[in-house]
Write a protein that holds these residues in place. Structure first.
Motif, short mmCIF file in Angstrom:
data_model
loop_
_atom_site.label_atom_id
_atom_site.label_comp_id
_atom_site.label_asym_id
_atom_site.label_seq_id
_atom_site.Cartn_x
_atom_site.Cartn_y
_atom_site.Cartn_z
N GLU A 251 40.32 20.66 43.91
CA GLU A 251 40.43 22.11 43.79
C GLU A 251 39.35 22.79 44.60
O GLU A 251 38.25 22.25 44.80
CB GLU A 251 40.34 22.55 42.33
CG GLU A 251 39.04 22.19 41.66
CD GLU A 251 38.96 22.68 40.22
OE1 GLU A 251 39.64 23.68 39.91
OE2 GLU A 251 38.22 22.09 39.43
N VAL A 252 39.67 23.97 45.09
CA VAL A 252 38.68 24.82 45.75
C VAL A 252 37.82 25.46 44.67
O VAL A 252 38.33 26.17 43.81
CB VAL A 252 39.36 25.90 46.61
CG1 VAL A 252 38.31 26.87 47.17
CG2 VAL A 252 40.17 25.27 47.74
N GLY B 177 39.43 33.82 44.77
CA GLY B 177 39.39 33.56 43.33
C GLY B 177 38.31 32.63 42.86
O GLY B 177 38.40 32.06 41.76
N VAL B 178 37.26 32.44 43.66
CA VAL B 178 36.13 31.58 43.26
C VAL B 178 34.84 32.22 43.75
O VAL B 178 34.86 33.08 44.65
CB VAL B 178 36.26 30.16 43.85
CG1 VAL B 178 37.43 29.41 43.23
CG2 VAL B 178 36.38 30.19 45.37
N PRO B 179 33.68 31.83 43.21
CA PRO B 179 32.41 32.37 43.69
C PRO B 179 32.19 32.05 45.16
O PRO B 179 32.67 31.02 45.67
CB PRO B 179 31.37 31.66 42.82
CG PRO B 179 32.12 31.21 41.61
CD PRO B 179 33.51 30.89 42.08
N ALA B 180 31.47 32.92 45.87
CA ALA B 180 31.23 32.73 47.30
C ALA B 180 29.84 33.20 47.67
O ALA B 180 29.18 33.94 46.93
CB ALA B 180 32.28 33.47 48.12
N TYR C 224 45.21 29.90 51.51
CA TYR C 224 44.50 28.68 51.87
C TYR C 224 44.19 27.80 50.65
O TYR C 224 44.18 26.57 50.74
CB TYR C 224 43.20 29.00 52.59
CG TYR C 224 43.39 29.39 54.04
CD1 TYR C 224 43.50 28.42 55.03
CD2 TYR C 224 43.45 30.73 54.41
CE1 TYR C 224 43.66 28.77 56.36
CE2 TYR C 224 43.61 31.09 55.74
CZ TYR C 224 43.72 30.11 56.71
OH TYR C 224 43.89 30.45 58.02
N VAL C 225 43.92 28.44 49.53
CA VAL C 225 43.58 27.68 48.33
C VAL C 225 44.75 26.78 47.94
O VAL C 225 44.59 25.57 47.74
CB VAL C 225 43.21 28.63 47.17
CG1 VAL C 225 42.98 27.83 45.89
CG2 VAL C 225 41.97 29.45 47.53
#
Length: 337
Positions: free
Chosen positions: A289-290, A318-321, A274-275
């Motif tokens: 960017e996500v 691959g990013v904070p959540a 999805y990113v």
């Protein structure tokens, strides 16, 4: 405004409009109308919203009420004829009836006649402005940072995440604005363009118009996303919002455990895809960017298990959540802003 929420047979899990208005709206909800749960109270079923009695029909709602809001958003936006007595009752009492359906109540002869006879009002939230047009590709010229929520599917929490981001940004001292693009967001904010009802050529323009309206008056603008880029029915709306907003940053929303498209026999792609899907689709119009993820963990029992689910989701994309409702936005706000 004192309102009753119509949510027959759907409250709370399948009445996201009703729950959204309870959680974020400025309305004074005096009752929920749901024949399946009549006799209970809202907090018997959901505990993080204001409480109210649940009654079987509009005739059971006390006179101290100003309107009836249809709190159900079924696929296709149709009107269920079993709701007609409740709407009729409200209009005979001279109340306002607020609807987010694709079926316009103002074009129903019986409802229009009753409203005229008794002084009631009909607000079809999904009826778009006749003045919309194509986008000029200038949303990126506003001074505010533009942040858009996008999803892996429909009904995963994009509106909730957007509103939680607005609240968190304001708490942190930012001047933040909410750009509503769906019927529930419009009911909560009192303004907006219903993007899924707009002529296809005008979807990006309808989003751009709203951003231009508020973008130079705030530090950051949070745009409510709709649908998903892989959804067989709603992808066009998703793309229109993505291109019309020309967002600086994206927040990817997902519901834990969701592995197929809501209402369809179609598997969701792996989460990491999805990113790149969203970023590459946006890139020809505006680089973005996500930067964070939001995970709906409502079906996860216990905070520890929910934390584990959020961490797994964060690693996958691959990013904070975070889970915006369960854990708040503080853990990702710095990445978003």
């Amino acid at each position: 405004m004192r309102i009753a929420l119509l949510a027959h047979e759907k409250f709370p899990d399948r009445a996201k409009t009703a729950v959204g208005v309870l959680r974020y709206g400025d309305h004074d909800v005096v009752a929920v109308v749901d024949r399946d749960n009549a006799g209970k109270r809202v907090n018997d079923l959901i505990d993080d919203v204001p409480d109210a009695p649940i009654v079987a029909s509009m005739s059971d709602v006390a006179d101290e009420v100003d309107g009836l809001l249809i709190g159900i958003a079924p696929i296709g936006g149709g009107f269920d004829e079993s709701w007609r007595p409740d709407v009729r009752n409200a209009l005979e009492r001279g109340l306002e009836v607020i609807s987010g359906l694709h079926y316009f109540l103002a074009e129903d002869d019986e409802f229009a006649d009753l409203a005229a006879e008794h002084g009631g009002e009909l607000w079809d939230v999904r009826k778009p402005s006749p003045d919309l047009t194509v986008a000029d590709g200038v949303a990126d010229e506003v001074s505010a940072e533009v942040v858009l929520t996008v999803g892996t599917d429909c009904s995963v929490g994009k509106m909730t995440t957007t509103l939680e981001l607005v609240a968190a940004a304001e708490d942190a001292g930012y001047d933040a604005a909410f750009v509503p693009t769906g019927q529930t967001g419009i009911m909560i904010a009192g303004w907006g363009n219903p993007i899924d009802r707009v002529v296809s050529d005008f979807t990006a323009g309808a989003v751009e118009e709203m951003i231009l309206e508020v973008g130079d008056d705030h530090d950051v603008v949070f745009v409510e996303g709709q649908g998903s880029i892989v959804h067989p029915a709603y992808s066009a709306v998703t793309c229109g919002i993505l291109h019309g907003s020309m967002a600086d940053k994206l927040v990817l929303c997902h519901e834990h455990g969701r592995d197929s498209v809501h209402g369809y026999d179609q598997d969701l792609p792996p989460l990491p895809e999805y990113v790149s899907l969203y970023e590459s689709l946006a890139a020809p119009v505006s680089e973005t960017e996500v930067v964070a993820g939001a995970l709906n963990t409502r079906d996860v029992a216990g905070d520890d298990a929910a934390r584990d689910a959020v961490e797994s989701y964060s690693e996958a994309i691959g990013v904070p959540a975070t889970d915006p409702v369960r854990f708040g936005m503080d853990e990702v706000l710095g990445d978003v802003l």
